[in-house]
Design a protein around this motif. Structure first.
Motif, PDB file in Angstrom:
ATOM      1  N   VAL A   1       0.984  -1.164  -0.271  1.00 33.84           N
ATOM      2  CA  VAL A   1       0.035  -0.074   0.077  1.00 33.84           C
ATOM      3  C   VAL A   1       1.012   1.371  -0.042  1.00 33.84           C
ATOM      4  CG1 VAL A   1      -1.769   1.220   1.179  1.00 33.84           C
ATOM      5  CG2 VAL A   1      -1.894  -1.200   1.269  1.00 33.84           C
ATOM      6  N   VAL A   2       0.562   2.165  -0.894  1.00 41.81           N
ATOM      7  CA  VAL A   2       1.516   3.451  -1.076  1.00 41.81           C
ATOM      8  C   VAL A   2       0.561   4.695  -1.303  1.00 41.81           C
ATOM      9  CG1 VAL A   2       3.524   2.175  -1.960  1.00 41.81           C
ATOM     10  CG2 VAL A   2       2.008   3.180  -3.474  1.00 41.81           C
ATOM     11  N   THR A   3       1.180   5.778  -0.707  1.00 40.30           N
ATOM     12  CA  THR A   3       0.284   7.042  -1.054  1.00 40.30           C
ATOM     13  C   THR A   3       1.017   7.731  -2.105  1.00 40.30           C
ATOM     14  OG1 THR A   3      -0.184   7.051   1.200  1.00 40.30           O
ATOM     15  CG2 THR A   3      -0.460   9.175   0.017  1.00 40.30           C
ATOM     16  N   LEU A   4       0.435   7.823  -3.336  1.00 39.06           N
ATOM     17  CA  LEU A   4       0.875   8.502  -4.478  1.00 39.06           C
ATOM     18  C   LEU A   4       0.199  10.116  -4.349  1.00 39.06           C
ATOM     19  CD1 LEU A   4       0.056   5.690  -7.011  1.00 39.06           C
ATOM     20  CD2 LEU A   4       2.287   6.167  -5.687  1.00 39.06           C
TER      21      LEU A   4
END
Lengths: 399, 483
Positions: free
Chosen positions: B181-184
């Motif tokens: 899970v990554v925040t872009l």
């Protein structure tokens, strides 16, 4: 090495790849020297790739070679009542390629957005020496993955930009600027709220610290001044300016003030601090006086929520401490570096899965780390977190 | 691709059910039928399994399970896409429409955080309490989801002035195909570093799933003027479009409909009161501050008359405005009354090329004996030539296919692109080679590998597999047997 064709740039990249020689990508060399560390001795120069490739005014798009200067493009488009509404600080001899590579923007971004919103396509030479065309020449395009957005702001690390197509706008029929002195924090907060709730969208709403105002010859020595720029048809501009009188007394200015503002940065470190846009008044309160106290100047894009600071090199470390305190107090903010000492750039700009993703992108386009190695900050080509504490501003992002 | 289910496949179903519940995993052909196609008739393929998580945690657990088992999947929102992009041929279909919470609306910053299954028009309805709206407005906005809009970088009529999805998304929490899970992007200021958010938007489900999306909302305009200009020739209408664009006035929307579309709309329940004998109409909307809007409207009306408009009328009130727009937005639906199938293209051409390209499209249609209709975003140069036909008639189907291929070639030759807002999906894959060089396609493949090294997310879409140098000779990702 200077080049006058994309093919010749590709040949130098391929040769550099064979000899494992890192390259410093150079456009007009007018603002690429930002102090960012770059471990390259050889240069690859795209500044001689000049000229408009295609300009059909009725399409409101323009394709030019990357070494064309912004001044050159403004001249070509002004003849048809149009402009490329990009006004980054610095010399008008800045090249189109460098403007895109650094994602530079100026006060007009309040109305027209940043290079991310304006670049429709580009041609690049990647680190493998391949010539890649991203996007196209039309104003709407979702064909394939969006390589154009990746090139904007990549500082040349994913490819040497050789050509780009940008969206143009008609110059407004009427274009007027008012200077309004905003004494006290409450009047800045009021101006920010007014911008967010009024029926109007100004071309620019730039707040200048007293020293910055003095540098461009407007405002009072004691208080910040708002430069409000309105463009459109005459009745709309008249009404906007009338509505703006609720912010304070306005003094009409010639639009040359915007050129003076763009060329009055002064020496030192330049960076931008930003937060969610409605927090701009608090962000200004926390930063502008500190910067002025250290002998610097500040300006803020009230609409986008960004404070841009120029501060003598000696004051930079102290300012970073202020930023850290702000974050510790639970106010998230982001630091974007424009010019500064190398230690400022060496801190990781992301960590964890995001850094791994960024490193993967860099490897995909430049597997041998040939193009501007290191310039994006330490984490770009490394998948693990950098040594030492993470960048203070970006630490906040993950909270 | 059909083979008998193995014990492994049966185990997959059981494990998916353990995550999302018995009823949220479909395996029977009858149940899966609804997921065989998207909004573009003509393409059909049945998924092996369809799974519908109801929460963020369930979604993450499902994607991690699929990663563990190396099973390909296709994310799907409302299934209104027009490119065949959400078809899952023998793989797992991952439906996200149950993730439909509006998590927050922040009126001060004019932003909202939503789950991917929130319907586009539902968001605007919720924001309207604050005098705000979500600007991108695809014609399917009453059904399509924000997650699907992000995947396709969706547009809509009002994108002429306000921009497409890309210009309205501030941040995305992305679940990568591998389960990370990554925040872009960045909701707390500017984006620094590579624009991975920009790369993610429009990646057609190949780069992962948006678990939540932070969007910026637009202020409702103080004033709106909706004009209907009536032309006796398509060419006159196209010249009026060029004339309006050249003034520098940026209408909120500038749409064209030709006679065949007008007839279809007027014969349907969406009848909007369009002049039935017009060769073409322009629907032009201006919005913004009240000051100066009538001056702009008068100038636009004058340009239409100078270009040969028989008449220009302005919607008298909100009800008339809504009616004029409903006819436009339901035009594809109205075409459904005329023929069982419809192909819709989505090419974009430089705006000065519109008159020539529209004439070329007409000539191509006549040559192939098919009836090409046009309803499109004229202000952007974004064409939607569409042809109604009966796909059970192979001769007719071939003629339609040949005509569409020629139309695409004509648009590319005019300096255009093959899709402005619908995406490549399956439908436009054959044209990618005509538009991009092998090096450019290889770069796209390389980017996809960064997000999805195992090539399991929406396999076989967007970029032709043969163009991916690194992929040549690699074995295809495994499929799951249909029940």
């Amino acid at each position: 090495m200077t080049h006058d064709s994309t093919e010749s740039i590709a040949a130098q990249v391929r040769a550099a790849r064979a000899s494992r020689t890192p390259l410093r990508v150079v456009g007009g060399a007018s603002w690429m020297d930002a102090g960012a560390p770059c471990d390259a001795t050889d240069r690859i120069e795209a500044g001689a790739l000049r000229g408009v490739v295609e300009y059909e005014p009725g399409d409101l798009t323009l394709t030019a070679r990357a070494g064309s200067t912004l001044a050159e493009l403004q001249q070509a488009t002004a003849a048809h009542g149009q402009w490329l509404p990009l006004d980054p600080a610095g010399s008008a001899d800045a090249t189109l390629g460098a403007t895109i590579a650094t994602a530079s923007w100026g006060p007009l971004a309040a109305a027209y957005g940043t290079p991310r919103d304006q670049v429709l396509g580009c041609e690049v030479v990647t680190g493998t020496g391949d010539v890649v065309r991203a996007g196209g020449r039309v104003v709407k395009n979702v064909a394939g993955f969006d390589l154009t957005r990746l090139m904007v702001g990549a500082w040349g690390t994913l490819g040497v930009i050789t050509e780009a197509t940008v969206r143009l706008r008609a110059r407004p029929e009427v274009d007027e600027t008012l200077a309004i002195v905003l004494g006290g924090a409450e009047s800045i907060a009021h101006a920010s709220r007014w911008l967010r709730t009024s029926a109007f969208t100004p071309l620019a709403a730039e707040l200048l610290s007293p020293a910055r105002g003095a540098a461009v010859g407007v405002g009072s020595v004691a208080a910040p001044v708002l430069l409000l720029r309105a463009g459109g048809n005459a009745p709309m501009v008249r009404e906007l300016m009338r509505a703006a009188t609720s912010l304070g007394d306005g003094q009409p200015l010639d639009s040359s003030v915007w050129h003076r503002l763009g060329t009055s940065d002064g020496a030192g470190t330049t960076f931008r601090v930003s937060a969610a846009p409605a927090r701009i008044a608090a962000l200004w309160a926390a930063t502008a006086s500190v910067v002025e106290g250290a002998g610097g100047t500040a300006q803020a894009n009230l609409w986008r929520g960004v404070v841009r600071c120029t501060i003598p090199a000696a004051g930079t470390r102290d300012f970073m401490g202020v930023l850290k305190d702000m974050l510790a107090a639970g106010h998230p903010a982001t630091l974007v570096r424009e010019r500064g000492p190398s230690w400022l750039w060496e801190q990781a700009s992301s960590d964890g899965a995001l850094a791994a993703l960024a490193a993967g992108v860099a490897r995909a386009f430049d597997p041998d780390h040939l193009l501007n190695p290191g310039i994006m900050g330490r984490s770009t080509h490394e998948s693990g977190p950098a040594d030492g504490p993470p960048h203070p501003a970006l630490q906040a992002r993950t909270t | 691709m059909t083979r008998s289910p193995t014990t492994e496949d049966i185990a997959l179903t059981a494990r998916l059910r353990a995550i999302v519940g018995e009823r949220r995993v479909l395996v029977r052909p009858g149940e899966l039928r609804a997921y065989e196609s998207d909004g573009l008739p003509g393409y059909q393929s049945r998924p092996s399994v369809a799974v519908f998580p109801g929460t963020r945690d369930e979604t993450i657990a499902v994607v991690r399970l699929l990663a563990e088992l190396a099973i390909p999947f296709v994310p799907r929102g409302a299934g209104t896409g027009l490119s065949g992009g959400s078809l899952a041929d023998g793989v797992v279909l991952l439906g996200l429409h149950r993730l439909s919470r509006i998590m927050s609306i922040d009126p001060d910053n004019a932003r909202a955080v939503v789950e991917p299954g929130v319907v586009n028009a539902t968001l605007t309805r919720a924001a309207s309490a604050y005098g705000l709206h979500y600007a991108p407005d695809p014609s399917s906005q009453t059904a399509c989801t924000i997650g699907g809009n992000v995947a396709e970088n969706a547009g809509g009529p009002h994108c002429l002035k306000y921009g497409v999805t890309l210009n309205h998304v501030v941040a995305v929490t992305a679940l990568l195909p591998g389960g990370e899970v990554v925040t872009l992007g960045n909701a707390d200021g500017e984006q620094d570093g590579y624009d991975l958010l920009g790369a993610f938007i429009g990646s057609e489900g190949c780069f992962g799933i948006a678990l939540d999306v932070t969007v910026s909302l637009a202020r409702d305009p103080q004033a709106v003027r909706t004009l209907l200009a009536d032309f006796s020739s398509v060419d006159d209408a196209a010249r009026a479009v060029s004339g309006i664009i050249a003034t520098g006035i940026v209408p909120a929307a500038l749409e064209m409909m030709d006679n065949a579309i007008i007839q279809a709309v007027e014969a349907s329940i969406y009848a909007a009161g369009y002049p039935a004998d017009a060769a073409a109409i322009l629907l032009i909307e201006l919005d913004g501050a009240a000051a100066g809007i009538d001056e702009d409207a008068a100038r636009v009306a004058g340009i239409c008359r100078d270009a040969g408009a028989r008449g220009v009328r302005t919607a008298a009130d909100a009800a008339e405005r809504a009616r004029l727009w409903q006819g436009r937005k339901k035009a594809f639906g109205a075409m459904g009354r005329i023929s069982p199938h419809l192909v819709v293209q989505d090419a974009v051409v430089p705006r000065t090329q519109l008159p020539a390209v529209l004439a070329a499209i007409q000539a191509i249609g006549e040559r192939h004996g098919v009836n090409v209709c046009n309803v499109f975003h004229a202000g952007d140069g974004n064409l939607h030539p569409n042809i109604g036909y009966d796909s059970s008639d192979p001769v007719q189907a071939q003629r339609v296919h040949d005509a569409m291929s020629e139309i695409m070639a004509a648009c590319i030759a005019a300096g255009g692109t093959i899709t402005g807002e619908h995406g490549v999906g399956l439908d436009k894959l054959p044209y990618m080679d005509a538009l991009f060089s092998p090096e450019s396609l290889a770069a796209m493949c390389a980017l996809r590998e960064v997000f999805d090294p195992d090539r399991r997310a929406n396999p076989g879409k967007v970029v032709p597999v043969h163009s991916c140098r690194e992929w040549t000779g690699a074995s295809p990702a495994r499929t799951v047997a249909r029940a």
